[in-house]
Design a protein around this motif. Structure first.
Motif, PDB file in Angstrom:
ATOM      1  N   VAL A  69       0.680  -1.299   0.383  1.00  0.00           N
ATOM      2  CA  VAL A  69       0.059  -0.015  -0.028  1.00  0.00           C
ATOM      3  C   VAL A  69       1.093   1.464  -0.359  1.00  0.00           C
ATOM      4  O   VAL A  69       1.781   1.133   0.978  1.00  0.00           O
ATOM      5  CB  VAL A  69      -0.669  -0.463   1.200  1.00  0.00           C
ATOM      6  CG1 VAL A  69      -1.973   1.195   0.921  1.00  0.00           C
ATOM      7  CG2 VAL A  69      -1.652  -1.552   1.768  1.00  0.00           C
ATOM      8  N   ALA A 106      -7.416  -4.765 -12.254  1.00  0.00           N
ATOM      9  CA  ALA A 106      -8.182  -4.311 -10.971  1.00  0.00           C
ATOM     10  C   ALA A 106      -9.644  -4.853 -11.269  1.00  0.00           C
ATOM     11  O   ALA A 106      -9.941  -5.482 -11.853  1.00  0.00           O
ATOM     12  CB  ALA A 106      -8.825  -2.027 -12.048  1.00  0.00           C
ATOM     13  N   PRO A 166      -3.811   6.217  -8.123  1.00  0.00           N
ATOM     14  CA  PRO A 166      -5.022   5.363  -6.984  1.00  0.00           C
ATOM     15  C   PRO A 166      -5.272   4.431  -8.250  1.00  0.00           C
ATOM     16  O   PRO A 166      -6.272   3.196  -8.264  1.00  0.00           O
ATOM     17  CB  PRO A 166      -6.369   6.544  -7.039  1.00  0.00           C
ATOM     18  CG  PRO A 166      -5.305   8.320  -6.756  1.00  0.00           C
ATOM     19  CD  PRO A 166      -3.876   8.056  -7.832  1.00  0.00           C
ATOM     20  N   THR A 190      -4.186   0.760  -9.241  1.00  0.00           N
ATOM     21  CA  THR A 190      -4.416   0.037  -8.063  1.00  0.00           C
ATOM     22  C   THR A 190      -4.938  -1.182  -8.762  1.00  0.00           C
ATOM     23  O   THR A 190      -5.667  -1.536  -9.575  1.00  0.00           O
ATOM     24  CB  THR A 190      -5.558   0.497  -7.300  1.00  0.00           C
ATOM     25  OG1 THR A 190      -4.907   1.557  -6.218  1.00  0.00           O
ATOM     26  CG2 THR A 190      -5.754  -0.437  -6.187  1.00  0.00           C
ATOM     27  N   GLN A 193      -0.624  -7.430  -4.900  1.00  0.00           N
ATOM     28  CA  GLN A 193      -1.695  -6.422  -4.459  1.00  0.00           C
ATOM     29  C   GLN A 193      -0.588  -4.810  -4.358  1.00  0.00           C
ATOM     30  O   GLN A 193       0.228  -4.832  -3.811  1.00  0.00           O
ATOM     31  CB  GLN A 193      -2.435  -6.686  -3.637  1.00  0.00           C
ATOM     32  CG  GLN A 193      -3.379  -5.740  -3.619  1.00  0.00           C
ATOM     33  CD  GLN A 193      -4.308  -5.431  -4.467  1.00  0.00           C
ATOM     34  OE1 GLN A 193      -4.989  -6.577  -4.654  1.00  0.00           O
ATOM     35  NE2 GLN A 193      -5.079  -4.256  -4.669  1.00  0.00           N
ATOM     36  N   THR A 238      -1.474  -1.919  -4.324  1.00  0.00           N
ATOM     37  CA  THR A 238      -3.072  -0.074  -3.263  1.00  0.00           C
ATOM     38  C   THR A 238      -2.530   0.804  -3.823  1.00  0.00           C
ATOM     39  O   THR A 238      -0.867   1.559  -2.448  1.00  0.00           O
ATOM     40  CB  THR A 238      -3.200  -1.113  -2.650  1.00  0.00           C
ATOM     41  OG1 THR A 238      -4.006  -2.102  -2.916  1.00  0.00           O
ATOM     42  CG2 THR A 238      -4.501  -0.065  -1.800  1.00  0.00           C
ATOM     43  N   SER A 270      -3.345   4.838  -2.187  1.00  0.00           N
ATOM     44  CA  SER A 270      -4.353   5.447  -2.042  1.00  0.00           C
ATOM     45  C   SER A 270      -4.095   6.923  -2.637  1.00  0.00           C
ATOM     46  O   SER A 270      -2.940   7.083  -2.032  1.00  0.00           O
ATOM     47  CB  SER A 270      -3.991   5.650  -0.460  1.00  0.00           C
ATOM     48  OG  SER A 270      -2.841   5.879   0.325  1.00  0.00           O
TER      49      SER A 270
END
Length: 120
Positions: A11, A38, A86, A89, A115, A117, A119
């Motif tokens: 993240v 996604a 974003p 992601t 993954q 991600t 933000s």
């Protein structure tokens, strides 16, 4: 037995950077690539590299922000992700093929994904 093992997903805040790795083993490959998927979207091509010559190809959406590279001595593929947004992601997948040029998006082997991600 072919194995593609991705790592490096995390993240991260928008504007940040990550480096993904893919350890490849089991065969000699012509090309390796990165794809992403996604939520509720189709899997899409991100970037690819010719394993011996080092030629590269990028999707327009990542050109200038992402860099694909490889370390032949370690049989490892990398994807440097800079200026993340974003919309980057997704689950990122490593893929490998024993035939075909970079513009041929057919790949024979796939990793399990990692993954990423971003933000806002």
């Amino acid at each position: 037995q072919v194995q593609l093992v991705e790592s490096g997903g995390a993240v991260v805040q928008a504007g940040g950077s990550l480096r993904l790795s893919c350890a490849a083993s089991g065969r000699t490959f012509t090309k390796l690539g990165w794809f992403r998927q996604a939520p509720e979207k189709e899997r899409e091509f991100v970037a690819s590299i010719n394993w011996s010559a080092g030629n590269t190809l990028y999707a327009d959406s990542v050109k200038g922000r992402f860099t694909i590279s490889r370390d032949n001595s370690k049989n490892t593929l990398y994807l440097q992700l800079n200026r993340l947004k974003p919309e980057d992601t997704a689950v990122y997948y490593c893929a490998a093929a024993t035939t075909g040029g970079l513009y041929n998006l057919k790949y024979d082997y796939w990793g399990q994904g990692t993954q990423v991600t971003v933000s806002s």
